[in-house]
Design an enzyme around this catalytic site. Structure first.
Site, PDB file in Angstrom:
ATOM      1  CG  PHE A 163     -15.345 -13.675  51.589  1.00 61.46           C
ATOM      2  CD1 PHE A 163     -14.453 -12.671  51.921  1.00 61.46           C
ATOM      3  CD2 PHE A 163     -15.033 -14.981  51.954  1.00 61.46           C
ATOM      4  CE1 PHE A 163     -13.281 -12.954  52.608  1.00 61.46           C
ATOM      5  CE2 PHE A 163     -13.868 -15.278  52.638  1.00 61.46           C
ATOM      6  CZ  PHE A 163     -12.990 -14.256  52.967  1.00 61.46           C
ATOM      7  CG  ASP A 164     -21.347  -9.304  48.297  1.00 63.49           C
ATOM      8  OD1 ASP A 164     -22.028 -10.089  47.610  1.00 63.49           O
ATOM      9  OD2 ASP A 164     -21.237  -8.090  48.028  1.00 63.49           O
ATOM     10  N   GLY A 165     -19.678 -11.265  46.900  1.00 60.03           N
ATOM     11  CA  GLY A 165     -18.842 -11.354  45.708  1.00 60.03           C
ATOM     12  C   GLY A 165     -18.431 -10.011  45.138  1.00 60.03           C
ATOM     13  CG  ASP A 278     -20.599  -4.145  48.123  1.00 63.37           C
ATOM     14  OD1 ASP A 278     -20.979  -3.316  47.291  1.00 63.37           O
ATOM     15  OD2 ASP A 278     -21.063  -5.308  48.165  1.00 63.37           O
TER      16      ASP A 278
END
Length: 303
Positions: A163-165, A278
């Protein structure tokens, strides 16, 4: 008593994310519904090839409760086909021996409104509009990139998810500072607020659900699910991210604070079965090496 999906990790997936349906989708886009329906019926007994999300789904379906032996994951097919053309997808599900028995066919209408009824923790689709609608209505959702990566299947039981943050696990609060005021103000802002947890982002609930599955396997020697945070943050902004996860009672197994470096090299080494980000720039590069889902959330997707 009616059957429920309570206690299970529920993932809704479109047919184009699960299988390679590029040829038939091209017919639909270029010639319309009638030739598409004819093509699907004529080919409904032909086995569909794997889509980008197929390896992830196949592995998740193998998860069983260590104590009861019951499946821990429910996969729901969510399709904009009608039941007639959708038969081809279910035939391939059977031939691939995937334990998927529930579905919704919506004949051209966006299926996001049914995600709540199925209590879906995640929605994966190849249609950006459907994903955006689902996300806007509070469902963790991502658009699957077609990908040019070399598909690799390893023999490990482990399922790896990255995951990106900001704007994915966390809100885009800090990302707004970076976009509007620059890197130095972003670092200053995050250092000053290092003790204040970030608000949750759209994938916080999905990461929580994964943590719950991990807890069921806590007494096993090897982890069944391994998670990673892969973020453009670096010191001192790393501290707030770590403390936010801690405040939520959520853990990740690995974390990479890259300070703006491209994420593809790290992702190629971690080799996740899916990565969520995102920003299109990161997604494009990541999709060359690993399965990637774009999360159309936050300030970078509002421009």
């Amino acid at each position: 008593m009616p059957v429920t999906l309570d206690g299970k990790l529920v993932i809704a997936i479109s047919s184009r994310a699960l299988f390679d349906l590029d040829a038939s989708n091209k017919i639909f886009e270029e010639k319309g519904e009638e030739p598409y329906t004819k093509y699907q019926i004529e080919h409904e007994n032909e086995l569909l090839n794997h889509g980008v999300a197929f390896p992830l789904i196949k592995r998740l379906l193998k998860l069983r409760d260590p104590e009861t032996g019951e499946p821990m994951v429910e996969i729901i097919l969510i399709s904009k086909n009608d039941p007639n053309t959708g038969l081809r997808v279910f035939n391939s599900i059977e031939q691939h021996k995937l334990d998927i028995t529930r579905a919704a066919f919506t004949r051209g209408r966006s299926p996001y409104k049914y995600l709540k009824a199925f209590k879906a923790d995640l929605f994966l689709s190849a249609n950006p509009e459907d994903v955006s609608l689902a996300l806007a209505n509070g469902h963790a959702s991502a658009t699957i990139y077609a990908g040019t990566y070399v598909k690799q299947e390893d023999d490990m039981e482990e399922i790896r998810i990255a995951f990106d943050g900001d704007a994915v696990i966390f809100s885009d609060e800090a990302e707004k500072i970076y976009q509007q005021m620059g890197l130095e103000e972003f670092k200053k802002h995050e250092a000053e607020k290092s003790e204040i947890p970030l608000p949750p982002g759209p994938f916080m609930s999905f990461l929580t659900a994964l943590n719950n599955v991990q807890k069921a396997y806590k007494n096993k020697e090897k982890k069944t699910i391994r998670t990673a945070l892969v973020t453009a943050r670096n010191a001192p902004a790393h501290k707030r991210a770590i403390k936010t996860l801690r405040s939520w009672g959520i853990t990740v197994d690995e974390a990479f604070f890259l300070g703006g470096l491209d994420k593809a090299a790290i992702l190629e080494s971690f080799n996740p079965h899916i990565f969520f980000d995102d920003q299109h720039t990161y997604c494009i590069n990541a999709s060359k090496v690993v399965p990637t889902g774009h999360v159309p959330s936050g300030v970078t997707n509002s421009y």
